[in-house]
Design an enzyme around this catalytic site. Sequence first.
Site, PDB file in Angstrom:
ATOM      1  N   SER A 187       0.841  -1.196   0.000  1.00  0.00           N
ATOM      2  CA  SER A 187       0.000   0.000   0.000  1.00  0.00           C
ATOM      3  C   SER A 187       0.881   1.251   0.000  1.00  0.00           C
ATOM      4  O   SER A 187       1.699   1.416  -0.902  1.00  0.00           O
ATOM      5  CB  SER A 187      -0.953  -0.043   1.197  1.00  0.00           C
ATOM      6  OG  SER A 187      -1.979   0.887   1.031  1.00  0.00           O
ATOM      7  N   ASP A 256     -17.408 -17.000 -11.403  1.00  0.00           N
ATOM      8  CA  ASP A 256     -16.577 -18.074 -10.847  1.00  0.00           C
ATOM      9  C   ASP A 256     -16.182 -19.102 -11.905  1.00  0.00           C
ATOM     10  O   ASP A 256     -15.019 -19.506 -12.014  1.00  0.00           O
ATOM     11  CB  ASP A 256     -17.342 -18.734  -9.685  1.00  0.00           C
ATOM     12  CG  ASP A 256     -16.525 -19.771  -8.943  1.00  0.00           C
ATOM     13  OD1 ASP A 256     -15.348 -19.960  -9.294  1.00  0.00           O
ATOM     14  OD2 ASP A 256     -17.065 -20.380  -8.008  1.00  0.00           O
ATOM     15  N   ASP A 402      -8.799  -6.150  -4.831  1.00  0.00           N
ATOM     16  CA  ASP A 402      -8.447  -4.998  -3.990  1.00  0.00           C
ATOM     17  C   ASP A 402      -9.499  -3.900  -4.149  1.00  0.00           C
ATOM     18  O   ASP A 402      -9.715  -3.399  -5.248  1.00  0.00           O
ATOM     19  CB  ASP A 402      -7.062  -4.492  -4.402  1.00  0.00           C
ATOM     20  CG  ASP A 402      -6.466  -3.491  -3.413  1.00  0.00           C
ATOM     21  OD1 ASP A 402      -7.231  -2.699  -2.826  1.00  0.00           O
ATOM     22  OD2 ASP A 402      -5.239  -3.498  -3.240  1.00  0.00           O
ATOM     23  N   HIS A 442      -7.046  -5.879  -0.249  1.00  0.00           N
ATOM     24  CA  HIS A 442      -5.961  -4.918  -0.113  1.00  0.00           C
ATOM     25  C   HIS A 442      -4.909  -5.372   0.914  1.00  0.00           C
ATOM     26  O   HIS A 442      -5.137  -5.271   2.121  1.00  0.00           O
ATOM     27  CB  HIS A 442      -6.505  -3.541   0.266  1.00  0.00           C
ATOM     28  CG  HIS A 442      -5.454  -2.480   0.229  1.00  0.00           C
ATOM     29  ND1 HIS A 442      -4.736  -2.201  -0.911  1.00  0.00           N
ATOM     30  CD2 HIS A 442      -4.957  -1.673   1.190  1.00  0.00           C
ATOM     31  CE1 HIS A 442      -3.863  -1.249  -0.646  1.00  0.00           C
ATOM     32  NE2 HIS A 442      -3.973  -0.909   0.612  1.00  0.00           N
TER      33      HIS A 442
END
Length: 541
Positions: A187, A256, A402, A442
Site C-alpha cells: 500500500s 466463478d 483490492d 488490499h
Amino acid sequence: MRCWPPLLALATLLLPRSYAYTLDNCNNAFFDSVLPTNASTLLTSQVPANGSFGQAADIAYPTNATNLPALCAVIINVTSSATSSYTFGLFLPNEWNDRFIAVGNGGFSGGINWYSMGSVVPYGFATISTNTGHNSTGQNMDWALNNPEAKTDWGYRALHGSVLLGKQVTNAYYSSSLSYSYYAGCSTGGKQGMQEVQMFPEDFDGVLVGAPAWWSTHQQLWQLTVGITNLPENSSHFIPYDMFQLMSDEVVRQCDASDGIVDGIIMDPKKCNFIPQTLLCQPGQNTSTCLTPPQIETWNTLHRPIADIHNTWIYPNFGLGSEAQMSSSFGNIGTNAPSLYGTQYVANYVLDDPNWDWTTYNYSVVQIADALNPGGTNAVNFDISPFHARGGKLLHYHGLADGLIPTGASELLYNNYLYNMTEKNIALDDWYRFFLIPGMQHCQNSVGDAPWYLGGAQTLANVTGVPGFEDKEHDALLALMDWVEKGNAPDYIITTKWQNDDPKQAVVRQRPVCKYPGEATYNGYGSINASESWSCVSSIP
Ligand SMILES: *[C@@H]1O[C@H](CO)[C@@H](O)[C@H](O)[C@H]1NC(C)=O
Ligand SMILES: *[C@@H]1O[C@H](CO)[C@@H](O)[C@H](O)[C@H]1NC(C)=O
Ligand SMILES: *[C@@H]1O[C@H](CO)[C@@H](O)[C@H](O)[C@H]1NC(C)=O
Ligand SMILES: *[C@@H]1O[C@H](CO)[C@@H](O)[C@H](O)[C@H]1NC(C)=O
Ligand SMILES: *[C@@H]1O[C@H](CO)[C@@H](O)[C@H](O)[C@H]1NC(C)=O
Ligand SMILES: *[C@@H]1O[C@H](CO)[C@@H](O)[C@H](O)[C@H]1NC(C)=O
Ligand SMILES: *[C@@H]1O[C@H](CO)[C@@H](O)[C@H](O)[C@H]1NC(C)=O
Ligand SMILES: *[C@@H]1O[C@H](CO)[C@@H](O)[C@H](O)[C@H]1NC(C)=O
Ligand SMILES: *[C@@H]1O[C@H](CO)[C@@H](O)[C@H](O)[C@H]1NC(C)=O
Ligand SMILES: *[C@@H]1O[C@H](CO)[C@@H](O)[C@H](O)[C@H]1NC(C)=O
Ligand SMILES: *[C@@H]1O[C@H](CO)[C@@H](O)[C@H](O)[C@H]1NC(C)=O
C-alpha cells in the site's frame, strides 16, 4: 510455457544462517557516537528472547511486536530541516544474518511500524522502520497543513534518510558490513518501495512491493471521485455500503466458472462478461435485496475508468471482484461525505485550505495536484534502468479483489515500466516480476477462501514467514532473497489460506500465483485446494 507443479520443486531455501554476536553496545552513548550531529538516540532497550517491544504512544502502530528474538531496540531522531524531524526504530538481533531490511508504512499514518518489524526480525535481519516524520493515524492529514517539510518527509525523505543511517548504525553495531539489503511493504509501503527503486536505486538489493499507492495524486483523487459518484446518501442512485456484499456475491456467482473451476475464486476477472442487471429490482421486491436502475448505473460508473469531461484519462477504477471491499473506499454512512483519504488529502496536502469544500471538487484539482506533486510523493519516474544496472531485483504483487487501490493501478505501473525499459532495450524478466493474486483484497484477506498469504510483507498478525512452509516457494521474501543472492528468479509463488486466516488452524487452500501475464490453471486431476494440482500457463497465445 509451463512451470512444473511445486511438488517437483522440493528444493527449499533454509533461512539464511545467523551468527551470534557478543554485543555490549546497546546503549545511547554508543549509537550517539556513530550518528552525525543532526541525529540523536532517543532510546535503547535490550529485549530478551521471546520478549516484546513497542510504544503505546505510537498512535499509528500501538501494537507491540511479540515473541522477538533477543535484540537491541533503538529509536533515533533525525533533523530533516529547520522545521522538521523524523524518527526511526531499529531491531538489531543478537543472532544476525548479515542482512538489512526496511519495512514500510500504511495510509498517511505516522509512526514506527514495530509490528511489521517484529514479523521480519526473526529471519535474522537488522530491521528498521521510520515514523515518516509525523505522528498520526492513517486518514488524518492535519499534520501536513502548510507544512511542506513534513510532506517531503512523508513523501520519501524520512525513509531514504532512515535507510542510510540505519545501515551505518547496523555496520557499526556489529563491527561488520551488511551483505544484502531488502525492503518489504504494501500500500503506502508499496509506494515507498517503488520510490526507493526510482529515486535511490542503491538503497536495496531486493524490493518486495504489494499494492503500491504509487500515483498519490490520482489515487487520492480517485478515492474522492468514487465517493462523490455514489453520494448523496438520500439520492435514488446511492448504493448503501452494506449492499456491496450482495454485489460481490453476484459477481462470484456469474464469474466463478469463467476459469473452468467452480471454487468461489475468480482467477481472471477479464474473462467474465458480468451483467449487473440480474440484480434489478422486480415489482414489489425489498430494495435492500436488489438494485434500482439508477443504482445499476452507479455500479457501472464505479467500474469504468475515470476520465475528465474532455476524455483525459485519470485513473483506473474498481476491478470486477473487488465489490466486497469497495465500501472501505467510501466515507462513513451517515456523514454524507466521501472518504477522508480524498477530502483530507485535498484540504491539507494539496491546497493547504482546511475549509476546502469537497462539493466544489472538479478536474482543476487534479491538475493542481499534478503540477504541485506536493511532498514529491508521486512515484512516476518510470526509468528504473539505474536499479537494473546496479543488479536490483523487484518483486511486485497486487490482489485482484483490492477495493482500496484498484488492481489496474499496478497493471498501469507495470506497463509504464515496460514501455520505458523496452525503449532502452532492457528486458524486465531477469529483474522485475509482477504477480496478480486472484481473490486477494488490499494487502491481506480474500474473497471466497482464495489463498493470499505469501509471507514477508505486513500481512498476518504475529507471524514470521509462512508457518509450516518456510521455503522460497511459499514465502515471497525468501523467494526474493534467493533471486538476489543466488540468481533464481521466481516463476510462481504459492499462496496459502488458513482457516480464519489463523496459521495455528488448518490450511484450507494453497495455489500458485504465476508471474504476469501468466495464470495458474488446474491440471485436471487432484484436489483443487492443493498447489500441486495447478500449473502456470501463459495467458498469451
Ligand atoms: C513466550 O512468551 C509467551 C507470553 O508472552 C509465553 O506464553 C510463551 O510460553 C513464551 N515462549 C517461550 C518459548 O518461552
Ligand atoms: C509493549 O512493550 C513495551 C516495551 O517496549 C512494554 O513496556 C509494554 O508493557 C508492552 N505492552 C504490552 C501490552 O505488552
Ligand atoms: C503522538 O501524539 C499523541 C497525541 O495525539 C501523543 O499522545 C503521543 O505521545 C505521540 N506519540 C509519539 C510517539 O510522539
Ligand atoms: C527530534 O529533534 C527535533 C529537532 O530537530 C526536535 O524538535 C524533536 O522534538 C525531536 N523529537 C523527539 C521525539 O525528541
Ligand atoms: C545530516 O548530516 C549529514 C552530514 O553530517 C548529511 O549528509 C545529511 O544529509 C544530514 N541529514 C539530514 C536529514 O539533514
Ligand atoms: C436530500 O437532502 C438534501 C439536503 O440534505 C435535500 O436538499 C434534498 O431535497 C434531498 N433529496 C431527496 C431526494 O430527498
Ligand atoms: C428488507 O430486507 C432487509 C435485509 O434482508 C431486512 O432487514 C428488512 O427487514 C426487509 N424489509 C422489509 C420491508 O421486508
Ligand atoms: C474548481 O476547483 C477549484 C479549486 O478548488 C476552485 O477554485 C474552482 O472554483 C472550482 N470550480 C468550480 C466551477 O467549482
Ligand atoms: C521514461 O521515463 C522517463 C522519466 O520518467 C521519461 O522522461 C520518459 O519519457 C519515459 N519514456 C517512455 C518511453 O515512457
Ligand atoms: C500477538 O500475540 C500476542 C501474544 O503473543 C497477543 O497478545 C496479541 O493479541 C497477538 N496479536 C494479534 C493481532 O493476534
Ligand atoms: C476445498 O476448499 C473448500 C473451501 O474451504 C472446501 O469447501 C472444499 O470442500 C475443498 N475441496 C476439496 C476437494 O478439498
